[in-house]
Design a protein around this motif. Structure first.
Motif, PDB file in Angstrom:
ATOM      1  N   LEU A 233       0.880  -1.176   0.000  1.00 45.67           N
ATOM      2  CA  LEU A 233       0.000   0.000   0.000  1.00 45.67           C
ATOM      3  C   LEU A 233       0.916   1.225   0.000  1.00 45.67           C
TER       4      LEU A 233
ATOM      5  N   HIS B 259       1.201   5.363   0.514  1.00 46.41           N
ATOM      6  CA  HIS B 259       0.561   6.570   1.042  1.00 46.41           C
ATOM      7  C   HIS B 259       1.311   7.788   0.518  1.00 46.41           C
TER       8      HIS B 259
ATOM      9  N   PHE C 142       1.947  11.444   0.881  1.00 46.45           N
ATOM     10  CA  PHE C 142       1.759  12.412   1.970  1.00 46.45           C
ATOM     11  C   PHE C 142       1.040  13.700   1.548  1.00 46.45           C
TER      12      PHE C 142
ATOM     13  N   ILE D 245      -4.135   7.036  -0.582  1.00 48.53           N
ATOM     14  CA  ILE D 245      -3.510   5.764  -0.219  1.00 48.53           C
ATOM     15  C   ILE D 245      -4.173   4.656  -1.025  1.00 48.53           C
TER      16      ILE D 245
ATOM     17  N   PRO E  42      -3.146   0.659  -3.415  1.00 52.87           N
ATOM     18  CA  PRO E  42      -2.138  -0.322  -3.811  1.00 52.87           C
ATOM     19  C   PRO E  42      -1.131   0.291  -4.787  1.00 52.87           C
TER      20      PRO E  42
ATOM     21  N   ASP F 231       5.188   6.799   1.609  1.00 48.41           N
ATOM     22  CA  ASP F 231       5.719   5.606   2.282  1.00 48.41           C
ATOM     23  C   ASP F 231       4.816   4.414   1.972  1.00 48.41           C
ATOM     24  N   LYS F 232       5.229   3.279   2.487  1.00 48.14           N
ATOM     25  CA  LYS F 232       4.460   2.051   2.257  1.00 48.14           C
ATOM     26  C   LYS F 232       4.051   1.503   3.618  1.00 48.14           C
ATOM     27  N   PRO F 233       2.908   1.948   4.109  1.00 48.31           N
ATOM     28  CA  PRO F 233       2.551   1.622   5.497  1.00 48.31           C
ATOM     29  C   PRO F 233       2.120   0.187   5.732  1.00 48.31           C
ATOM     30  N   SER F 234       1.710  -0.528   4.694  1.00 50.58           N
ATOM     31  CA  SER F 234       1.340  -1.935   4.894  1.00 50.58           C
ATOM     32  C   SER F 234       1.170  -2.629   3.548  1.00 50.58           C
TER      33      SER F 234
ATOM     34  N   ILE G  73      -1.435  -5.120   1.041  1.00 50.61           N
ATOM     35  CA  ILE G  73      -2.830  -5.514   0.799  1.00 50.61           C
ATOM     36  C   ILE G  73      -2.826  -6.748  -0.117  1.00 50.61           C
TER      37      ILE G  73
ATOM     38  N   GLN H  47      -6.157  -7.882   4.358  1.00 46.98           N
ATOM     39  CA  GLN H  47      -4.777  -7.768   4.846  1.00 46.98           C
ATOM     40  C   GLN H  47      -4.396  -8.973   5.684  1.00 46.98           C
TER      41      GLN H  47
END
Lengths: 435, 477
Positions: free
Chosen positions: B226, B228, B230, B235, B237, B266-269, B271, B282
């Motif tokens: 994922l 994001h 800023f 946000i 994929p 950034d890539k917070p998580s 999917i 997730q």
């Protein structure tokens, strides 16, 4: 006693012209805008609702027939403890064709564990988590990205909703297709918890329940509360969702207005929220809210004031009204204060109590006159009556001072970009790009 | 008649070798698969050129219920290193030529010597009998531990050759149950070796662990970061940001190029997208698909089992040579039968009664089902008890109400037959034998149970224990 006698004598000696001279601020701005305009609009709204009745009934029928999928998105951080209650309360809703999407914005408590568990048990349709905090807007956008509904409803995790709240907030979309977003009626749940909460409950009655009916009816409704707001999916898709906050609720409302959609307030879609119970927490919250007026109305969306391709008169009026009554009159109030201090120095000792009496009488009058128009009351009128005399200090002095501090901080120091409510990485970018 | 001359003038006649006062029989691929004729030989040499055949014969010998078979020294010739744990571990020695007969003869003699020291005391339950069989084997082979060996052919992935040889590879969980039983009895103690997880449907240990979609259980999914952005808080994929023209990443909301991770994005998580049901998630479920029964099991419902190295306890070491008495609780509470102590007491009363009434005759009888262990092995522990109860019911229907029954163990029972001449009792027992054989045959896929019985007239002046011992010896001798 002697002072009281002198005060009464002074009051009786003041004629209408002198009274207006001494309390011009109240008569010109506050009484006019917050009583006369509101009461006439409310009466018109009530009268008009008789004619709208059939149209609303048809809209409700259309909603029930069509059963559009609604995506409820609940972004939040460290809100896990509220989610189970929320899920349970949603089971009671009269409208059930919804998917519940919870987004965890980098919680450092048990939120992920709780929500994963609820997801596995099928009580949440989807749970998404950003391991790294990105801010409320990004969390809401993550929910939006994977939402499948035709309508998106934004919830706050710690709120609870009337059992017909979802149905009622959706009906306006079927009543008027030009409506792009609908705001719910946010009331204070914990109003008995502290004096601070009780005063906020009174404030919400006035500014949200009555104030928003008025602004919605006048076409200048400007903030859909994040606690309870419904949006047409297509509108949010066109905008790419929410932008960085604080103040993202007002921001998204303005952006939807700019697209040409109507923004509607639905008083029957009731949501109850918990407000800050201490004054220091309230100050923090209001500083954040008030800074957004400068950041979004005067900076980000200043184009609304100028004639351009997307210029709309209702948007212009909405902004002018907002800026006038919050920023300009706030400054003017100090001007009034100086006027009184310098021009009526000797009478100040009577003017201040008289001002308080005037506002208090006005507050009592407003409360009693508007009470029959309130769709729903937490408590009988009598509970709040004894607190009304305090409203002049709360609303007239306390909140005004907080607002002034916020405006100064934002105007001169752009303090909202330093607010820890948003992660620094996002605020840095927003500041650089003047967002 | 075939005759082979091997070095040192060792003569092989009809696959037999006489050497050092021992008679060896060579089983090769031309030999019959029946092992009963081998009982008269001191040791067996299996030609392991054909490993499958060699394993078949070795397994037949080691699974036999008769100690004269399962303890028989077995050697392999022409053995090539095999991964099969039974073939590898359940032989007594390997030879490459008959030159080495001297070596294996010594081993065979040692086994014989140990075998003579064994006590073949009967034990109560199937588990006890199985453990006793293993202990006998361990004692005669000087083994001190039971080691698990990874085995692809075992349903659970591990095998304990000394016990597992008695079961099909699909029944390996029974081996674990027996080992747990022996551990509870204090015969062996466990030393942790490995933990395994078994299918909750078939106890299979071959599981394919997969990350599956929580909505449709499909493993057909793909994962993406994922991203994001800023500045605009978008946000989504990574694919949302991919540019179709070049490799740059562009925000779909604000059209700005992504420049520097950590600075503007950034890539917070991560999917996951399910290609089957088209949903996003997730937190995938981890499921284990059993290769044996294809059941898809959530991992929390798998059955955990410890695979241990088992060592003989002091009790186990003693029991290996001298036999042991198990608690035998399983055969005590079978309706219609009484416990052995009660049986002995009633027998004592009956002896006293006939002592005072010499004209009255009573008998005691022993019934032993020679190969019923094989049946128990197939049907499992729970069914074992119901078999015993059915047998007791059948016997009760065909004896007098005053007669009494007690189980010595799950394959041997005693009867007290009151007011009956020996001849009559003998006839009655013969009928019972036929009935039990039919019952087992009809209910368990034509299983031929071998039943032996012995009847004896109750002697008024001998003690009950003595008379029971005599009866038992006569049956087994």
């Amino acid at each position: 006693m002697r002072f009281l006698d002198e005060f009464i004598n002074y009051m009786s000696s003041v004629d209408a012209a002198k009274l207006f001279r001494m309390f011009w601020f109240f008569f010109i701005f506050e009484f006019f805008r917050f009583f006369l305009v509101e009461i006439s609009t409310i009466i018109f709204w009530k009268f008009d609702s008789i004619f709208r009745k059939k149209g609303i009934a048809d809209a409700r029928l259309s909603l029930i027939k069509n059963q559009p999928l609604v995506s409820i998105i609940v972004p939040g951080r460290n809100e896990g403890k509220h989610i189970f209650k929320l899920v349970n309360s949603l089971k009671e809703q009269t409208y059930q064709n919804f998917e519940l999407i919870v987004i965890d914005d980098g919680s450092d408590d048990d939120t992920a564990v709780i929500c994963r568990n609820l997801e596995h048990r099928g009580m949440i349709n989807a749970f998404y988590r950003n391991d790294v905090r990105g801010g409320k807007a990004s969390a809401a956008n993550l929910g939006l990205r994977f939402a499948r509904g035709e309508y998106i409803i934004h919830f706050d995790a710690d709120c609870s909703y009337d059992r017909d709240a979802i149905e009622n907030i959706l009906v306006p979309f079927f009543y008027n297709p030009k409506i792009g977003a609908v705001g719910g009626n946010v009331q204070v749940r914990n109003y008995k918890e502290s004096l601070c909460a009780t005063l906020q409950a009174l404030e919400y009655y006035d500014t949200i329940s009555i104030g928003r009916i008025t602004t919605s009816e006048l076409g200048i409704y400007r903030v859909i509360s994040g606690a309870f707001g419904a949006f047409k999916r297509e509108a949010l898709d066109r905008l790419g969702g929410w932008d960085i906050g604080p103040g993202l609720d007002g921001d998204i409302t303005v952006k939807i207005r700019k697209l040409g959609y109507i923004i509607h307030f639905e008083p029957t879609a009731v949501c109850q929220t918990s407000v800050p119970v201490t004054f220091d927490r309230l100050i923090k919250q209001r500083l954040r809210w008030d800074k957004s007026l400068i950041r979004f109305r005067l900076r980000k969306h200043r184009d609304v004031f100028f004639p351009n391709d997307s210029f709309k008169f209702s948007n212009f009026i909405s902004f002018v009204e907002n800026v006038t009554y919050n920023l300009i009159l706030n400054v003017k109030w100090y001007f009034y204060l100086f006027d009184m201090v310098f021009n009526f120095t000797s009478q100040l000792v009577f003017i201040i109590p008289m001002n308080i009496v005037l506002y208090t009488v006005n507050n009592f009058m407003k409360f009693l006159v508007f009470s029959p128009f309130r769709d729903r009351k937490n408590e009988g009128i009598t509970y709040f009556l004894i607190y009304i005399p305090l409203m002049v200090f709360y609303f007239g002095y306390f909140l005004r001072i907080v607002r002034t501090v916020a405006y100064v901080q934002e105007l001169f120091f752009k303090a909202s970009y330093k607010d820890s409510w948003n992660p620094a990485k996002s605020s840095r970018q927003a500041k650089a790009l003047k967002l | 008649m075939s005759l082979k001359i091997v070095p040192q003038s060792i003569e092989i006649r009809n696959n037999k070798i006489e050497f050092d006062n021992l008679l060896f029989f060579i089983v090769d691929s031309n030999s019959s698969v029946k092992i009963e004729p081998l009982i008269g030989y001191d040791a067996i040499i299996i030609d392991a050129k054909d490993a499958d055949f060699a394993k078949l014969i070795l397994k037949k010998i080691r699974t036999h219920y008769n100690p004269e078979f399962y303890l028989k020294p077995v050697f392999l010739i022409n053995y090539k290193e095999s991964k099969d744990p039974i073939l590898h571990n359940m032989n007594d020695g390997l030879i490459h030529s008959y030159d080495q007969l001297k070596d294996i003869a010594d081993i065979a003699k040692q086994i014989f010597l140990k075998t003579t020291q064994l006590d073949y005391q009967l034990v109560a339950t199937f588990e006890a009998q199985m453990v006793k069989k293993v202990l006998n084997y361990m004692f005669t082979r000087d083994l001190k531990t039971l080691k698990p060996i990874p085995d692809l052919n075992s349903a659970i992935g591990y095998t304990y050759p000394e016990i597992s040889v008695n079961f099909d590879s699909t029944e390996e969980t029974q081996v674990l149950e027996i080992l747990e039983w022996a551990e509870k009895e204090g015969i062996i103690w466990p030393d942790f070796y490995e933990r395994i997880y078994l299918c909750n449907q078939c106890n299979g240990g071959f599981l394919s662990y997969r990350e599956v979609c929580p909505h449709c259980n499909s493993s057909n999914s793909s994962a993406q970061d994922l991203v994001h952005h800023f500045p605009c808080a978008y946000i989504g994929p990574l694919s949302d940001f991919r540019n179709t023209i070049d490799n740059s990443l562009t925000c779909p909301k604000c059209n700005k190029a992504l420049r520097h991770i950590g600075v503007d994005y950034d890539k917070p998580s991560i999917i996951h997208h399910c290609n089957n049901c088209d949903k996003n998630f997730q937190d995938f479920f981890v499921k284990a698909k059993c290769i044996s029964c294809t059941q898809d099991v959530e991992v929390q419902y798998l059955i955990p089992k410890s695979i241990n190295i088992y060592k003989l306890t002091k009790r186990g070491r003693t029991a290996a040579g001298n036999g042991f008495l198990s608690s035998g609780k399983e055969v005590e509470d079978i309706f219609g039968a009484i416990s052995m102590p009660v049986f002995k007491t009633l027998l004592h009363y009956e002896i006293e009664r006939i002592k005072e009434n010499p004209e009255q005759k009573s008998c005691i009888a022993i019934i032993n089902t020679e190969n019923i262990l094989e049946l128990y092995k197939k049907i499992g522990k729970k069914a074992e008890k119901s078999v015993l109860e059915t047998i007791v019911n059948l016997i009760r229907e065909n004896i007098k109400p005053t007669d009494f029954i007690a189980f010595e163990n799950s394959s041997t029972l005693y009867l007290g037959i009151i007011n009956s001449e020996a001849l009559q009792a003998e006839t009655d027992l013969a009928n019972l034998k036929t009935l039990i054989e039919k019952l087992i045959k009809n209910n368990f896929n034509d299983f031929d149970v071998k039943i032996n019985f012995k009847v004896k007239l109750l002697q008024p002046f001998n003690k009950s224990e003595f008379q029971l011992d005599e009866l038992t010896k006569e049956l087994f001798d």
